[in-house]
Design an enzyme around this catalytic site. Structure first.
Site, mmCIF file in Angstrom:
data_model
loop_
_atom_site.group_PDB
_atom_site.id
_atom_site.type_symbol
_atom_site.label_atom_id
_atom_site.label_comp_id
_atom_site.label_asym_id
_atom_site.label_seq_id
_atom_site.Cartn_x
_atom_site.Cartn_y
_atom_site.Cartn_z
ATOM 1 N N TYR A 141 23.146 34.898 37.616
ATOM 2 C CA TYR A 141 23.660 36.214 38.024
ATOM 3 C C TYR A 141 23.155 37.213 36.986
ATOM 4 O O TYR A 141 22.203 36.938 36.243
ATOM 5 C CB TYR A 141 25.194 36.054 38.070
ATOM 6 C CG TYR A 141 25.969 37.221 38.600
ATOM 7 C CD1 TYR A 141 25.914 37.552 39.943
ATOM 8 C CD2 TYR A 141 26.789 37.978 37.758
ATOM 9 C CE1 TYR A 141 26.635 38.630 40.432
ATOM 10 C CE2 TYR A 141 27.511 39.045 38.250
ATOM 11 C CZ TYR A 141 27.436 39.363 39.583
ATOM 12 O OH TYR A 141 28.146 40.431 40.055
ATOM 13 N N ARG A 194 18.111 49.396 45.678
ATOM 14 C CA ARG A 194 18.663 49.732 44.348
ATOM 15 C C ARG A 194 19.190 48.460 43.715
ATOM 16 O O ARG A 194 20.378 48.176 43.744
ATOM 17 C CB ARG A 194 19.782 50.785 44.528
ATOM 18 C CG ARG A 194 20.177 51.504 43.270
ATOM 19 C CD ARG A 194 21.667 51.258 42.981
ATOM 20 N NE ARG A 194 21.907 49.903 42.555
ATOM 21 C CZ ARG A 194 23.103 49.336 42.443
ATOM 22 N NH1 ARG A 194 24.193 49.990 42.748
ATOM 23 N NH2 ARG A 194 23.245 48.092 42.020
ATOM 24 N N LYS A 212 24.785 36.410 44.601
ATOM 25 C CA LYS A 212 26.165 36.770 44.986
ATOM 26 C C LYS A 212 26.827 35.651 45.791
ATOM 27 O O LYS A 212 27.995 35.348 45.580
ATOM 28 C CB LYS A 212 26.171 38.079 45.793
ATOM 29 C CG LYS A 212 25.717 39.307 45.007
ATOM 30 C CD LYS A 212 26.814 39.933 44.160
ATOM 31 C CE LYS A 212 26.260 41.023 43.263
ATOM 32 N NZ LYS A 212 27.270 41.681 42.420
ATOM 33 N N GLU A 284 25.140 44.923 49.612
ATOM 34 C CA GLU A 284 24.812 44.804 48.190
ATOM 35 C C GLU A 284 23.537 45.566 47.848
ATOM 36 O O GLU A 284 22.503 45.376 48.484
ATOM 37 C CB GLU A 284 24.626 43.310 47.852
ATOM 38 C CG GLU A 284 24.594 43.010 46.381
ATOM 39 C CD GLU A 284 25.901 43.296 45.662
ATOM 40 O OE1 GLU A 284 26.958 42.837 46.105
ATOM 41 O OE2 GLU A 284 25.853 44.008 44.634
ATOM 42 N N ASP A 285 23.627 46.408 46.863
ATOM 43 C CA ASP A 285 22.454 47.071 46.270
ATOM 44 C C ASP A 285 21.605 47.860 47.267
ATOM 45 O O ASP A 285 20.366 47.808 47.252
ATOM 46 C CB ASP A 285 21.615 46.054 45.476
ATOM 47 C CG ASP A 285 22.347 45.594 44.207
ATOM 48 O OD1 ASP A 285 23.524 45.980 44.028
ATOM 49 O OD2 ASP A 285 21.763 44.861 43.395
ATOM 50 N N ASP A 308 29.994 46.071 47.966
ATOM 51 C CA ASP A 308 30.336 45.553 46.650
ATOM 52 C C ASP A 308 30.179 46.619 45.570
ATOM 53 O O ASP A 308 31.033 46.767 44.693
ATOM 54 C CB ASP A 308 29.406 44.368 46.358
ATOM 55 C CG ASP A 308 29.804 43.596 45.123
ATOM 56 O OD1 ASP A 308 30.996 43.427 44.892
ATOM 57 O OD2 ASP A 308 28.904 43.153 44.384
ATOM 58 N N ASP A 309 29.062 47.360 45.638
ATOM 59 C CA ASP A 309 28.749 48.328 44.575
ATOM 60 C C ASP A 309 29.655 49.545 44.621
ATOM 61 O O ASP A 309 29.848 50.211 43.610
ATOM 62 C CB ASP A 309 27.280 48.752 44.682
ATOM 63 C CG ASP A 309 26.390 47.542 44.671
ATOM 64 O OD1 ASP A 309 26.312 46.885 43.629
ATOM 65 O OD2 ASP A 309 25.812 47.220 45.734
ATOM 66 N N ASN A 464 24.013 48.149 34.631
ATOM 67 C CA ASN A 464 23.361 46.838 34.495
ATOM 68 C C ASN A 464 21.858 46.982 34.670
ATOM 69 O O ASN A 464 21.425 47.885 35.359
ATOM 70 C CB ASN A 464 23.859 45.886 35.596
ATOM 71 C CG ASN A 464 25.306 45.529 35.437
ATOM 72 O OD1 ASN A 464 25.769 45.292 34.337
ATOM 73 N ND2 ASN A 464 26.026 45.510 36.530
HETATM 74 O O1 LIG Z 1 25.280 42.416 40.214
HETATM 75 C C1 LIG Z 1 25.951 42.885 39.258
HETATM 76 O O2 LIG Z 1 25.969 42.410 38.124
HETATM 77 C C2 LIG Z 1 26.834 44.073 39.511
HETATM 78 C C3 LIG Z 1 26.308 44.848 40.644
HETATM 79 O O3 LIG Z 1 26.674 44.644 41.787
HETATM 80 C C4 LIG Z 1 25.243 45.818 40.382
HETATM 81 O O4 LIG Z 1 24.974 46.163 39.227
HETATM 82 O O5 LIG Z 1 24.638 46.245 41.385
HETATM 83 MG MG LIG Z 2 25.263 45.297 43.208
#
Ligand SMILES: O=C([O-])CC(=O)C(=O)O
Ligand SMILES: [Mg+2]
Length: 624
Positions: A141, A194, A212, A284-285, A308-309, A464
């Site tokens: 991760y 992203r 994930k 996600e992203d 999630d974000d 991150n």
């Molecule tokens: O994946 C991760 O560590 C946290 C997250 O969702 C991101 O930064 O987009």
């Molecule tokens: Mg994310």
């Protein structure tokens, strides 16, 4: 071989392909206690009636346990000779994997080795993670998964998820049929625009949904069969990614507008048709331009879905603020001013959820919003600012009377901190190092002026991966003279105090929330994911923090407690779904006690027991 699929009703025991939750071994084929389907789809359990044999069986990660395969199983499945003679425990296989991975010289090599194990044996892989989560989470991760995505095109993989590209438009349903599992409950979907703080990585973003879903299983015990990672490839706007001759994605600029929307729509429709109306869609992203829009659109269409974000990051950020309040010297939430640095998905989501949390503490919505300041690349967000504001930012725009202050601050964060006087500074702008010494000193001073000498500011560096963090834990400590209550998105090494002792701040990562959301939703067949469920998740998370963790300057539970935390968060989410009547009837009816007249604490215990039964446990599988 002729294949036939079995359709089961909840709670029956069927002979099927291996790998599901435990059970009896009737008919010399694996038997699976079929967990109740909560997604509204007919429950079809994937796998041929005749279990695979020999090498074929050993290539199936749901079956393979290496030397931990029992003798009877070896005989039944024609595996003799294909495995070394020594029959060991699963623990030995786990130890072997641990030793082998320890030989790898870099985090990326470890990533490849451990993901190879995931492709080879689920029980060994998840057993290893359960015993060494602290060591391996940063590999499977954030942050190593970020590096893996950057190099995805030059890594060797077996298929780990589904790639759906723009060229599949019109044929998405058929593409989905390539995925062998019939009972998927969680789909993690990215379009790669992203990836963490790394920008547009296109199709190489696949590493993120794979990571994930792995965490869904490792933390919440969501069965690996129930998870499906998808990379939606509509192109990539990062030239460098597309110029790589090994790039695995479409070599085109990103599709936008109707072409993009048509593909997403077709995919969502196909997922619902195949996996039922309550399959959980985890976004996600995505880029900010699509993330909010798609979330709202599919929520309104009745999908069970969350981003999630936006939402899970918000819940863990709010959980950190709740946790920070438990530290002496941190003002109560309702007495604080908050400055959000970065106005993307994470911070907008956190500002939205914080508004609801403040309202729960008795503030009016307007009063709650008046405590919140947003700052983006153009400075403080205020009404009438040139260039216009997205609807999400507009909701938090400062009134026109603050325009002068905003203009005086410009894009200088230290000036903004001096002028606004926040108690909490929350960074999610992917601008590594943005919290300078001047900024940290300014917020420390402002908190002390407003709340007294012993007051402490909250400084959250959430971007991150690690190089994008707004400041390090050590910097926050040194520059605030030990006052800052600090959390980061990616883990930092411990901080050394002036007296030579060490402490380790918490990691504010959505992995403390999203697995519990999935478990809580699946556990009661919730039809939607609501803000109230996110608030419940935040509170459950901060309720997990121990006095010892607080003493060690962690306002969040330690990452190694991931599994325990996911269960608590899951139970709180399920309870909220049951109380607000959005749990599915069939599931709730089968567990009348969950709805019944018990007190909150007893209900939570009862729900936890129910969720535990649904969890995949690598040590209690059928494959051995
Ligand atoms: O994946 C991760 O560590 C946290 C997250 O969702 C991101 O930064 O987009
Ligand atoms: Mg994310």
């Amino acid at each position: 071989m002729r294949r036939a699929w079995l359709i089961a009703s909840a709670g029956t025991t069927l002979g099927i392909g291996a790998g599901g939750p435990p059970v009896k071994n009737a008919l010399a084929v694996e038997a699976l206690q079929v967990p109740p389907s909560t997604n509204g789809a007919p429950q079809m359990i994937g796998g041929p009636c005749q279990p695979s044999q020999g090498l074929q069986a050993l290539k199936d990660p749901a079956v393979n346990r290496g030397t931990a395969t029992r003798q009877e199983r070896r005989v039944q499945r024609g595996m003799q000779g294909l495995l070394p003679p020594q029959v060991t425990s699963l623990q030995t296989e786990i130890d072997r994997a641990h030793v082998a991975i320890a030989r790898c010289c870099s985090p990326l090599e470890k990533y490849q080795a451990i993901m190879g194990l995931r492709e080879s044996s689920w029980d060994t892989f998840y057993g290893l993670l359960s015993q060494h989560i602290k060591e391996y989470l940063p590999i499977i991760y954030t942050p190593t998964v970020g590096e893996a995505c950057q190099k995805w095109s030059s890594l060797l993989h077996r298929p780990q998820g589904l790639y759906i590209s723009e060229e599949d438009t019109g044929a998405v349903k058929q593409r989905l049929e390539a995925w062998p599992e019939r009972d998927v409950r969680v789909v993690v979907l990215t379009d790669g625009q992203r990836i963490l703080g790394l920008g547009d990585l296109g199709c190489n973003g696949m590493g993120i949904p794979v990571g994930k879903v792995t965490v869904h299983t490792a933390a919440a015990g969501i069965h690996p069969r129930w998870t499906l990672p998808i990379a939606l490839d509509v192109g990539c706007d990062t030239q460098g990614v597309r110029e790589d001759p090994l790039y695995v994605g479409l070599n085109q600029e990103r599709a936008r507008g109707s072409a993009y929307n048509r593909l997403v729509d077709e995919l969502l429709g196909a997922l619902k048709a195949r996996y039922g109306p309550r399959v959980l869609i985890h976004w996600e992203d995505f880029g900010a331009g699509n993330a909010f829009r798609l979330l709202t659109k599919y929520q309104e269409q009745g999908y069970t879905t969350f981003n999630d974000d936006i939402q899970a990051t918000a819940a863990v950020t709010l959980g950190s603020l709740y946790g920070a309040q438990r530290q002496e010297g941190v003002p109560k939430l309702a007495d604080q001013t908050f400055l959000f640095f970065g106005a993307g998905q994470a911070n907008i989501g956190a500002a939205q959820l914080l508004t609801l949390a403040l309202a729960q503490q008795g503030l009016s919505a307007a009063d709650a919003r008046s405590r919140i300041w947003l700052m983006d690349s153009q400075g403080i967000v205020y009404e009438g600012r040139k260039g216009g504001l997205s609807p999400q930012k507009a909701a938090f725009a400062r009134p026109a009377r603050d325009a002068e202050l905003a203009q005086a601050a410009g894009t200088d964060l230290d000036r903004a901190v001096e002028l606004v006087g926040p108690d909490s500074l929350i960074g999610a702008a992917a601008k590594g190092g943005a919290f300078s010494e001047k900024v940290v000193k300014a917020i420390t001073k402002s908190v002390q002026q407003r709340h007294g000498q012993s007051a402490r500011p909250a400084i959250f560096a959430l971007s991150n991966p690690v190089e994008e963090a707004e400041c390090t834990a050590q910097q926050a400590y040194d520059w605030s003279e030990g006052r800052a209550v600090y959390v980061s998105g990616t883990a930092f090494p411990g901080v050394e105090r002036r007296d030579g002792t060490q402490f380790t701040p918490g990691q504010c990562n959505n992995c403390l929330i999203f697995p519990g959301i999935a478990l809580g939703v699946i556990g009661v067949g919730a039809q939607m994911v609501t803000d109230a469920m996110m608030l419940a998740a935040s509170k459950a998370l901060s309720g997990c923090v121990t006095a010892e963790e607080l003493r060690d300057e962690s306002v969040l539970p330690r990452i190694e407690r991931l599994r325990e935390v996911a269960l608590k968060v899951g139970a709180a989410v399920s309870l909220e779904a049951l109380s607000s009547e959005i749990a599915s009837d069939s599931e709730a009816d089968s567990r009348k006690s969950l709805r019944g007249g018990l007190g909150r604490a007893s209900k939570l215990i009862d729900i936890e027991a129910h969720l535990r039964q649904l969890q995949y446990d690598p040590f209690n599988g059928v494959a051995g």
